[in-house]
Design an enzyme around this catalytic site. Structure first.
Site, PDB file in Angstrom:
ATOM      1  N   LYS A 275       6.840   0.876   8.885  1.00 28.23           N
ATOM      2  CA  LYS A 275       5.774   0.979   7.902  1.00 28.23           C
ATOM      3  C   LYS A 275       4.486   1.346   8.623  1.00 28.23           C
ATOM      4  O   LYS A 275       4.378   1.187   9.827  1.00 28.23           O
ATOM      5  CB  LYS A 275       5.599  -0.347   7.149  1.00 28.23           C
ATOM      6  CG  LYS A 275       6.801  -0.682   6.262  1.00 28.23           C
ATOM      7  CD  LYS A 275       6.706  -2.062   5.610  1.00 28.23           C
ATOM      8  CE  LYS A 275       5.381  -2.338   4.979  1.00 28.23           C
ATOM      9  NZ  LYS A 275       5.012  -1.305   3.964  1.00 28.23           N
TER      10      LYS A 275
ATOM     11  N   ASP B 205       6.288  -4.047  -1.517  1.00 28.73           N
ATOM     12  CA  ASP B 205       5.711  -2.966  -0.729  1.00 28.73           C
ATOM     13  C   ASP B 205       6.765  -1.892  -0.487  1.00 28.73           C
ATOM     14  O   ASP B 205       7.968  -2.129  -0.659  1.00 28.73           O
ATOM     15  CB  ASP B 205       5.192  -3.505   0.610  1.00 28.73           C
ATOM     16  CG  ASP B 205       4.148  -2.612   1.263  1.00 28.73           C
ATOM     17  OD1 ASP B 205       3.861  -1.528   0.713  1.00 28.73           O
ATOM     18  OD2 ASP B 205       3.617  -3.008   2.309  1.00 28.73           O
TER      19      ASP B 205
ATOM     20  N   GLU C  12      -0.634  -5.410   5.857  1.00 25.72           N
ATOM     21  CA  GLU C  12       0.661  -5.563   5.192  1.00 25.72           C
ATOM     22  C   GLU C  12       1.463  -6.697   5.829  1.00 25.72           C
ATOM     23  O   GLU C  12       2.083  -7.499   5.125  1.00 25.72           O
ATOM     24  CB  GLU C  12       1.437  -4.247   5.253  1.00 25.72           C
ATOM     25  CG  GLU C  12       0.862  -3.180   4.329  1.00 25.72           C
ATOM     26  CD  GLU C  12       1.456  -1.801   4.545  1.00 25.72           C
ATOM     27  OE1 GLU C  12       1.181  -0.909   3.714  1.00 25.72           O
ATOM     28  OE2 GLU C  12       2.188  -1.597   5.535  1.00 25.72           O
TER      29      GLU C  12
ATOM     30  N   THR D  27       0.840  -1.199   0.000  1.00 25.24           N
ATOM     31  CA  THR D  27       0.000   0.000   0.000  1.00 25.24           C
ATOM     32  C   THR D  27       0.873   1.245   0.000  1.00 25.24           C
ATOM     33  O   THR D  27       1.952   1.238   0.597  1.00 25.24           O
ATOM     34  CB  THR D  27      -0.892   0.023   1.260  1.00 25.24           C
ATOM     35  OG1 THR D  27      -1.677  -1.169   1.289  1.00 25.24           O
ATOM     36  CG2 THR D  27      -1.812   1.232   1.268  1.00 25.24           C
TER      37      THR D  27
ATOM     38  N   GLY E  87       0.563   4.775   5.782  1.00 25.59           N
ATOM     39  CA  GLY E  87      -0.710   4.712   5.069  1.00 25.59           C
ATOM     40  C   GLY E  87      -1.791   3.963   5.821  1.00 25.59           C
ATOM     41  O   GLY E  87      -2.850   3.678   5.269  1.00 25.59           O
TER      42      GLY E  87
ATOM     43  N   ASP F 175       8.389   3.427   5.106  1.00 22.98           N
ATOM     44  CA  ASP F 175       8.561   4.802   5.575  1.00 22.98           C
ATOM     45  C   ASP F 175      10.001   5.046   6.011  1.00 22.98           C
ATOM     46  O   ASP F 175      10.516   6.153   5.896  1.00 22.98           O
ATOM     47  CB  ASP F 175       7.586   5.088   6.719  1.00 22.98           C
ATOM     48  CG  ASP F 175       6.139   4.986   6.256  1.00 22.98           C
ATOM     49  OD1 ASP F 175       5.781   5.683   5.289  1.00 22.98           O
ATOM     50  OD2 ASP F 175       5.375   4.202   6.838  1.00 22.98           O
TER      51      ASP F 175
END
Length: 219
Positions: free
Chosen positions: A94, A81, A103, A28, A97, A84
């Site tokens: 991560k 994927d 995830e 995502t 989002g 961050d």
């Protein structure tokens, strides 16, 4: 190159890691959106995708890529994927989002985690990016107090509810020198649904977009 151009570059660079004839795990975020758009060009060579969020599912379906439920899948060859933050061991933060739990679920099905990111996401020590934690709402205050003991300040992300129906705490002020140990500790706190530390589910490799092109980092 702009940051968006770097994201498009690594999204395209991930295509060779997609295994023909199989399902691909799809993450995502803005970088993954570029991967989904690139995946559309080879959609006839794969069975379909397993998606980690409603937004990614909608984008995949808009491209005519079949989406399978994770509950009906026993393994994936690869999961693609973004991150961050990612360190030199492939450990990641991560959840920017708000899709961290799904995830992790999809990543757990995959034999290989291919991280796609621009060079701004690479760090020596995780923690400059606020650590996302999906929580049961009634436990948010207690979990925040646990983070205070670790030197972190946790705040609810305003107006955000995950696809699973839960709020997210963003934790600032942490320097995460031992991601595996911190992930294990946080996972034991009652009310934590999932923490955005991807240590146990770290990247197998990272395709890092730089001004000089895509660097492949293997962990």
């Amino acid at each position: 190159m702009t940051q968006d151009e770097l994201k498009a570059l690594v999204g395209q660079a991930a295509l060779p890691y997609v295994v023909p004839g199989e399902l691909v795990g799809v993450g995502t975020g803005s970088t993954v959106n570029h991967f989904i758009d690139a995946l559309a060009a080879i959609k006839t060579t794969i069975r379909g995708a397993v998606s980690s969020s409603v937004k990614s599912t909608e984008r995949l379906l808009a491209h005519g890529i079949p989406v399978f439920d994770a509950a009906d899948v026993t393994r994936l060859a690869v999961y693609v994927d973004g991150a961050d933050e990612i360190d030199h061991h492939g450990f990641m933060i991560k959840g920017g989002g708000a899709a961290l739990t799904r995830e992790k679920i999809v990543a757990d099905l995959a034999e290989r985690f291919v991280c796609i990111a621009d060079e701004s996401k690479r760090v020596a020590v995780l923690g400059a990016f606020p650590l996302p934690v999906e929580v049961i709402a009634m436990a948010a205050s207690q979990i925040s107090r646990h983070f205070e003991k670790l030197g972190g300040t946790a705040t609810l992300r305003p107006g955000v509810i995950t696809d699973n129906g839960h709020p997210i705490l963003d934790v600032r002020g942490l320097q995460i020198t031992d991601p595996l140990a911190m992930e294990a500790e946080i996972n034991q706190w009652p009310g934590v649904v999932s923490v955005g530390l991807f240590a146990r589910h770290r990247a197998s490799l990272c395709l890092l977009g730089t001004a000089q092109g895509v660097q492949t980092l293997v962990f």
